[in-house]
Design a protein around this motif. Structure first.
Motif, short mmCIF file in Angstrom:
data_model
loop_
_atom_site.label_atom_id
_atom_site.label_comp_id
_atom_site.label_asym_id
_atom_site.label_seq_id
_atom_site.Cartn_x
_atom_site.Cartn_y
_atom_site.Cartn_z
N LEU A 85 0.80 -1.23 0.17
CA LEU A 85 0.04 -0.09 0.00
C LEU A 85 0.90 1.35 -0.05
CD1 LEU A 85 -2.61 1.67 0.37
CD2 LEU A 85 -2.85 0.73 2.73
N PRO A 86 1.13 1.78 -1.07
CA PRO A 86 1.93 3.21 -1.20
C PRO A 86 1.14 4.16 -0.64
CG PRO A 86 1.38 2.38 -3.49
CD PRO A 86 0.37 1.62 -2.59
N ARG A 87 1.87 5.10 0.22
CA ARG A 87 1.24 6.21 1.11
C ARG A 87 1.89 7.37 0.90
NH1 ARG A 87 -1.92 5.64 6.55
NH2 ARG A 87 -1.29 7.72 7.75
N GLY A 88 1.14 8.73 1.11
CA GLY A 88 1.74 9.96 1.14
C GLY A 88 1.39 10.33 2.31
N GLY A 89 0.84 11.64 2.45
CA GLY A 89 0.42 12.09 3.63
C GLY A 89 -0.78 11.66 4.57
N GLY A 90 -1.44 10.38 3.89
CA GLY A 90 -2.52 9.85 4.55
C GLY A 90 -3.56 10.71 4.79
N THR A 91 -4.00 11.54 4.14
CA THR A 91 -5.01 12.65 4.50
C THR A 91 -6.25 12.24 3.59
OG1 THR A 91 -4.38 14.10 2.67
CG2 THR A 91 -3.49 14.47 4.55
N SER A 92 -6.29 11.02 2.95
CA SER A 92 -7.66 10.46 2.34
C SER A 92 -8.76 10.42 3.44
CB SER A 92 -7.04 9.35 1.67
OG SER A 92 -6.21 9.40 0.77
N GLN A 93 -10.05 10.87 2.70
CA GLN A 93 -11.01 10.78 3.52
C GLN A 93 -11.81 9.52 3.34
OE1 GLN A 93 -13.57 14.14 3.45
NE2 GLN A 93 -11.68 15.72 3.60
N ALA A 155 -0.51 17.43 1.40
CA ALA A 155 -0.79 16.41 0.49
C ALA A 155 0.35 16.27 -0.59
CB ALA A 155 -1.98 16.80 -0.45
N THR A 156 0.80 14.91 -0.85
CA THR A 156 1.70 14.97 -1.73
C THR A 156 1.21 14.64 -3.17
OG1 THR A 156 1.77 12.37 -1.45
CG2 THR A 156 3.14 13.43 0.15
N LEU A 157 2.08 14.76 -3.91
CA LEU A 157 1.84 14.74 -5.43
C LEU A 157 1.31 13.13 -5.75
CD1 LEU A 157 1.57 16.87 -7.34
CD2 LEU A 157 3.18 17.57 -5.34
N SER A 165 -6.88 14.14 -7.33
CA SER A 165 -7.41 15.25 -6.58
C SER A 165 -8.00 16.61 -7.23
CB SER A 165 -6.25 15.64 -5.46
OG SER A 165 -6.06 14.60 -4.73
N CYS A 166 -8.62 17.28 -6.62
CA CYS A 166 -9.10 18.66 -7.30
C CYS A 166 -9.18 19.87 -6.49
CB CYS A 166 -10.44 18.37 -7.44
SG CYS A 166 -11.16 16.75 -7.97
N GLY A 167 -8.64 20.76 -6.95
CA GLY A 167 -8.40 21.90 -6.10
C GLY A 167 -9.86 23.01 -6.12
C1 FAD Z 1 -9.56 18.69 5.64
C2 FAD Z 1 -9.42 17.93 4.36
C3 FAD Z 1 -9.44 18.66 3.15
C4 FAD Z 1 -9.29 18.05 2.05
N1 FAD Z 1 -9.66 18.69 0.78
C5 FAD Z 1 -9.45 18.08 -0.51
C6 FAD Z 1 -9.69 19.04 -1.72
O1 FAD Z 1 -9.52 20.21 -1.51
N2 FAD Z 1 -9.41 18.64 -2.63
C7 FAD Z 1 -9.20 16.92 -2.93
O2 FAD Z 1 -8.83 16.53 -3.88
N3 FAD Z 1 -8.97 16.41 -1.76
C8 FAD Z 1 -9.01 16.75 -0.47
N4 FAD Z 1 -8.90 16.11 0.57
C9 FAD Z 1 -8.59 15.01 0.54
C10 FAD Z 1 -6.94 14.49 0.44
O3 FAD Z 1 -6.14 15.55 1.22
C11 FAD Z 1 -6.42 14.49 -1.26
O4 FAD Z 1 -6.90 13.64 -1.94
C12 FAD Z 1 -4.76 14.65 -1.08
O5 FAD Z 1 -4.47 14.53 -2.38
C13 FAD Z 1 -4.12 13.21 -0.60
O6 FAD Z 1 -2.80 13.30 -0.70
P1 FAD Z 1 -2.02 12.44 0.28
O7 FAD Z 1 -0.45 12.74 0.10
O8 FAD Z 1 -2.41 12.39 1.74
O9 FAD Z 1 -2.34 10.98 -0.16
P2 FAD Z 1 -2.67 9.69 0.66
O10 FAD Z 1 -4.01 9.68 1.42
O11 FAD Z 1 -1.47 9.08 1.55
O12 FAD Z 1 -2.87 8.63 -0.46
C14 FAD Z 1 -3.88 8.77 -1.49
C15 FAD Z 1 -4.04 7.61 -2.33
O13 FAD Z 1 -2.91 7.71 -3.18
C16 FAD Z 1 -2.14 6.27 -3.28
N5 FAD Z 1 -0.79 6.56 -3.19
C17 FAD Z 1 0.01 7.58 -2.61
N6 FAD Z 1 1.33 7.56 -2.98
C18 FAD Z 1 1.47 6.75 -3.87
C19 FAD Z 1 2.37 6.18 -4.90
N7 FAD Z 1 3.53 6.49 -4.63
N8 FAD Z 1 2.24 5.31 -5.97
C20 FAD Z 1 0.70 5.02 -6.00
N9 FAD Z 1 -0.17 5.52 -5.23
C21 FAD Z 1 0.01 6.22 -4.47
C22 FAD Z 1 -2.49 5.78 -1.96
O14 FAD Z 1 -2.31 4.48 -1.87
C23 FAD Z 1 -3.91 6.32 -1.65
O15 FAD Z 1 -4.87 5.28 -2.33
C24 FAD Z 1 -9.06 16.61 1.67
C25 FAD Z 1 -8.87 15.92 2.88
C26 FAD Z 1 -8.99 16.59 4.31
C27 FAD Z 1 -8.51 15.78 5.33
#
Ligand code: FAD
Ligand code: SF4
Ligand code: SF4
Length: 1021
Positions: A85-93, A155-157, A165-167
């Motif tokens: 399970l690849p992970r970035g910041g773990g902020t997914s909802q 959030a990581t790329l 993701s969408c802004g």
């Molecule tokens: C308060 C709040 C506000 C938010 N606002 C927005 C918003 O405005 N717009 C929006 O789109 N989302 C929003 N989100 C959701 C989330 O923050 C975004 O989707 C963000 O881009 C996820 O980034 P992350 O690094 O935390 O990814 P993670 O949660 O770590 O991972 C997201 C997904 O990507 C996969 N992944 C990560 N790294 C890799 C890799 N190297 N290779 C393959 N797969 C990978 C993971 O397995 C997972 O399925 C919000 C969340 C919160 C809590």
């Protein structure tokens, strides 16, 4: 075309793997990678959650140091048949970032910008880089990556690509998928494939492309029939790259880019190695029109017309959110600038472009449009950048304000990003509001009106009947989405929460096509199983973080008698009115402590590096263990028995707490108010009760007790800093680092200075106050009294010179100082702290009763009266004292502004740099220092944007913490000082001044001393 399917791994990714497999995996990762390998219960627990309602324990965690580590890990996992399970910041909802897998955390090391091509506006990055960090590096080129998610600071790329993701500005720039040019990734067979334009694809990518193209061709009809025709659709796989259904073409020329297959695939198809992104020019100018609506319906109805004016964003703030912002002192002045009367909702309409003058007509067009729609005079025009920025901050704080609701009912994200065509937005929101009402809940609406994606979270109690209500609401919401031809998953992805709705949305044939894509790219089901394909039910309670009673392992907390008062968190709430029950009635077995800990919803906001303090230990370690979220998760797991018996006072929690400096940064910066500093005090008391206090604990905690005697032996005690052997001895015996000097003892303490007895008597001070004259009681703390006499004397002189009657609080006949108990709290000696604070409160009570301000110099000591004293059960007197307790600068700023005190000061022409103490920042007491500094003629004080200086009381003196402490100082404070060698440095915290002296060889002064040095001579009080 059907491929032979190799034997797949567990399909759902939620079943634990056998112990021996886990052990073998750990052993091989340690032997064959350079990465950090974490298989202990605490680490696994910290990676078991994301910002969703789910929790699944991973098999283990790898923090790779290089891409070679990732590749090796994939190979090992494949051989041992453990999911990845690849992970970035773990902020997914939606739970897409949790699973019974080997979690690969890309954020610590794989975060480089590999190549910037400013001419062609492209950048290639590693997946662990955070969006804000990337944009900071792009700024000098006048470029940015414009998918501006609210979590841009975390959030990581890689994660953004994973989630498509969408802004806020997606109407102008599109979603992630519209902005990715290429991706290099590992497939589960270990091969590395470069995904990019189909026309230039290598053999492997082309073969995949052709396979998916054939699928798309054979499903053309289903795609046309079932695919949502909106910009915001992130569910399933992007099969439509071969037959576009999106409002916006995926590529400029309509060609196929195979990288888009991976976007939104939630780590289920491949592990991303690098991403190449399209960049945009940084908008040079922006203007904002705030439209005030008499009804919510009118706002929703207007969105479809407003977008025709070409805005870069149209964002909603509804009445509830407006009210919440108005009731928050920090947000009130800002939101007021946007309001005309009492609107039911406002829309923030932004236009961006080359120059401001060229944009102003857009605001006029907006006003004219609103006039045509019968809302003449409804637009507040904002051209000023600072005003716009402040308003956007309030809008972004929306979710955070909502999430701070105490009690077990929480706003739950599961239908919060359904997207509907704009012409149906008003009907859709009306209908969904009725759905909530039918299910005994209510929604607060906000966010992306421009693209029909309104965020809304009904309040549900997931520990009780939340699952049933969630499903019922989800089903009705889904029916509405279908009626209005929208997308059920429009922003946050599928994960565990929405996976089961993919088939509902797209139909069985397209669902099978998605399965075929998964099987083509990941035939053994190695990557993130159970997401998109074979998902569990969204309401499977066994996967909940707070598993309900009917699940195999319901969430329960241990019995614990807290030492601090947490009753304010021990409440329940009404999902409709959001009113909470009386403190102490929530049924918490830990008196509210667990519920305070559970306020952390894992949104990851504490992983920030920008303004504010939170979280200094994470800023230097980039380690989930040393992060507010990691600590809260560790505490929650321990308090709920998930880390084994007695875990609360065991090693796992100790490790997580070790580098928490108690800066209170989280108390202010965490959206839900997780106050880890207070939690650490609670935990430490229990921990020390079990393990006992060390010599160092006693040495530091009892300093206020022995300071008067020690002062007499100043010359002898100070030898420690002159004789290296003694410094080494103090390190060996007490664990105090030999690498830095200690505060110097002195015989001429404040209490020995004749002036200390020249303050006004208690009676005179009370009389002055009664007569309406400025009067204050000065609380001189141990540190300023014992080590920096000049500061206390300076404060006394400045206050007197400004016209204040000052009484110096002492212990009466016995002389000497009162103690706020802080050193005892820091050592986990809560009873001793309570005793000292009780005496201090008792001594101050007569002044507080008479409304006399209590003024102090040392932020951590004085602010103890406003914070911990209220949690120690000292009752009404403590509350009254807290209400009067002010830092020197707070008092002076307030009184000079009101014209009750006046200071005549000489000017300075040197620059002045201010470093705020963490507790000053936590209590909003930095601005008053700036105000006081601005009283100096000619002064242009600058605030250093610094987190914690790294000293945090005694933290930096601990030999185990020295390196971390220095790293914290080097984050921003010390470099900022070095840039301005001639500046006067002001720092009100004793330990901050020591860090500045040690790290930058510069003297920092308390603001009282600077002011005193600028008092014109001749008429001293
Ligand atoms: C308060 C709040 C506000 C938010 N606002 C927005 C918003 O405005 N717009 C929006 O789109 N989302 C929003 N989100 C959701 C989330 O923050 C975004 O989707 C963000 O881009 C996820 O980034 P992350 O690094 O935390 O990814 P993670 O949660 O770590 O991972 C997201 C997904 O990507 C996969 N992944 C990560 N790294 C890799 C890799 N190297 N290779 C393959 N797969 C990978 C993971 O397995 C997972 O399925 C919000 C969340 C919160 C809590
Ligand atoms: S501690 Fe606060 S900021 Fe950090 S994840 Fe939890 S709720 Fe968010
Ligand atoms: S008190 Fe400071 S160090 Fe501790 S978790 Fe909060 S922000 Fe981090």
């Amino acid at each position: 075309m059907k491929m032979e399917t190799p034997q797949r791994l567990q399909p759902r990714g939620t079943e634990p793997v056998a112990n021996e497999v886990s052990l073998a995996l750990e052993k091989r990762l340690r032997a064959e990678t350079q990465g950090e390998v974490r298989f202990d219960a605490g680490s696994r627990g910290r990676y078991a959650t994301d910002a969703s309602i789910y929790q699944v324990m991973p098999v283990g965690v790898l923090v790779p140091k290089s891409e070679a580590d990732v590749r090796t890990a994939i190979d090992i996992a494949r051989e041992l048949r453990v999911p990845v399970l690849p992970r970035g910041g773990g902020t997914s909802q939606c739970g897409q970032t949790v699973g019974a897998a080997l979690v690969i955390d890309h954020t610590k090391y794989l975060r480089r910008v590999l190549d910037v091509d400013a001419t062609n506006r492209t950048v290639t990055v590693e997946p662990g880089i955070v969006l804000d960090h990337l944009n900071a590096q792009l700024k000098p080129h006048g470029l940015w990556f414009p998918v501006d998610v609210s979590t841009a600071a975390q959030a990581t790329l890689g994660g953004m690509a994973g989630n498509n993701s969408c802004g806020s500005r997606s109407i102008a720039y599109g979603n992630m998928v519209h902005n990715v040019l290429g991706a290099s990734a590992w497939l589960s067979d270990g091969s590395q494939v470069d995904f990019g334009p189909m026309a230039q694809a290598g053999a492997s990518a082309r073969a995949i492309g052709e396979y998916v193209r054939d699928l798309a061709l054979s499903h053309r009809e289903e795609i046309e029939q079932h695919w949502p025709k909106v910009l915001r659709r992130v569910a399933g796989y992007n099969l439509d790259i071969f037959h576009n259904q999106n409002e916006r073409p995926y590529t400029g020329d309509g060609s196929v880019n195979l990288a888009h297959l991976l976007i939104g695939s939630e780590g289920t198809l491949a592990c991303t190695r690098t991403l190449t992104l399209a960049l945009a020019e940084l908008p040079r100018a922006k203007v904002l029109g705030v439209v005030n609506f008499p009804t919510f319906h009118a706002a929703m109805d207007a969105a479809q017309h407003i977008v025709k004016l070409g805005p870069t964003a149209v964002e909603l703030v509804d009445r509830t959110m407006i009210e919440l912002s108005l009731s928050n002192p920090a947000f009130r002045p800002t939101i007021e600038t946007a309001l005309i009367g009492k609107p039911a909702a406002i829309l923030l309409v932004e236009f961006a472009g080359g120059d401001k003058a060229g944009l102003l007509p857009k605001l006029a067009d907006l006003a004219a449009l609103m006039g045509d729609l019968g809302l003449k005079g409804s637009v507040v025009e904002m051209a000023d950048d600072a005003m716009q920025k402040n308003l956007w901050e309030v809008r972004k704080a929306g979710l955070n304000i909502m999430m701070s609701l105490k009690g077990d009912g929480k706003p739950v994200s599961f239908i919060e990003d359904c997207a509907v065509p704009l012409e149906h937005l008003a009907e859709y929101t009306d209908a969904l509001t009725e759905v909530f009402a039918r299910h005994g809940s209510r929604g607060t609406w906000y966010a992306h009106a421009s693209v029909g994606t309104l965020h809304v979270r009904p309040i549900l109690d997931m520990r009780r009947d939340g699952a049933q209500r969630m499903r019922a609401i989800a089903e009705e919401a889904a029916a509405l989405v279908r009626r209005y031809k929208g997308a059920y998953s429009g922003e946050h992805g599928d994960g565990l929460c929405r996976g089961e709705w993919i088939e509902w949305q797209f139909g069985p044939a397209l669902n099978d096509a998605f399965r075929a894509i998964k099987e083509r790219l990941d035939p053994i089901g190695l990557f993130n199983p159970g997401k998109i394909i074979d998902p569990p039910r969204m309401d499977d309670g066994s996967l909940f973080r707070f598993a309900p009673p009917q699940s195999p392992q319901p969430y329960r907390t241990i019995e614990l008698k807290p030492v601090l008062d947490w009753s304010a968190w021990d409440v329940q709430n009404d999902p409709v009115t959001e009113e909470t029950t009386a403190p102490g009635t929530g049924g918490d077995t830990t008196g509210g402590f667990a519920k305070a800990v559970e306020m952390c919803n894992n949104n990851g906001h504490c992983r920030k590096f920008d303004a504010g303090t939170m979280c200094p230990s994470y800023r230097v370690t980039r380690d989930e263990t040393h992060l507010t979220r990691g600590r809260a998760n560790t505490l929650r797991l321990a308090l709920s028995g998930q880390l084994g018996p007695d875990a609360f006072t065991g090693e796992t929690v100790r490790e997580a707490m070790e580098l928490c400096v108690g800066c209170k940064g989280c108390k202010r910066d965490c959206p839900t108010g997780v106050d880890m500093s207070r939690m650490k005090t609670e935990w430490l008391a229990h921990y020390k009760r079990r393990h006992g206090h060390t010599l160092k604990d006693k040495f530091i905690a009892r300093l206020p007790d022995y300071a008067p005697q020690a002062a007499r032996w100043a010359a002898v005690l100070n030898l420690r800093d002159r004789v290296p052997a003694l410094a080494r001895l103090s390190q060996r015996v007490l664990g105090i680092t030999a690498k830095r000097p200690l505060p110097q003892w002195r015989t001429d303490t404040f209490w020995r200075a004749p002036e200390s007895r020249r303050g006004a008597t208690m009676e005179a001070t009370l009389a002055a106050a009664r007569a309406g004259q400025p009067a204050a009681v000065l609380f001189v703390d141990t540190f300023n009294a014992s080590f920096e006499t000049e500061n206390a004397l300076a404060a006394l002189r400045v206050l007197q010179r400004a016209g204040c009657t000052v009484h110096v609080l002492d212990k009466g006949d016995r002389g000497g100082h009162h103690c706020c108990g802080r050193t005892f709290l820091a050592g986990g000696m809560v009873d001793e702290a309570r005793a000292r604070l009780s005496a201090l409160v008792g001594a101050l009570a007569p002044f507080a009763d008479a409304g006399v301000p209590v003024v102090g110099l040392e932020p951590s000591c004085l602010l103890t009266l406003r914070d911990e004293a209220l949690a120690l059960g000292l009752g009404e007197p403590a509350r009254k004292v807290a209400a009067q307790a002010l830092l020197f600068e707070e008092y002076l700023a307030r009184e000079t502004k009101a014209g009750r005190l006046a200071l005549s000061l000489k000017g300075v022409d040197q620059p002045i740099l201010l470093h705020g103490h963490c507790h000053q920042k936590a209590f909003g007491a930095v601005e008053p220092v700036m105000q006081v500094l601005r009283l100096i003629p000619g002064a242009k004080p600058q605030l250093i944007e610094s987190s914690c200086c790294g000293m945090a009381g005694s933290f930096g003196y601990d030999e185990k913490h020295y390196e971390v402490s220095m790293a914290m100082a080097e984050q921003s404070l010390l470099p900022a000082l070095r840039q301005q060698p001639d500046a006067i440095v002001v720092a009100d915290g004793t330990s901050c001044r020591h860090q500045v002296a040690h790290g930058a060889q510069r003297e920092a002064v308390h603001v009282a001393r600077l002011l005193e040095s600028l008092l014109p001579s001749g008429n001293a009080a």
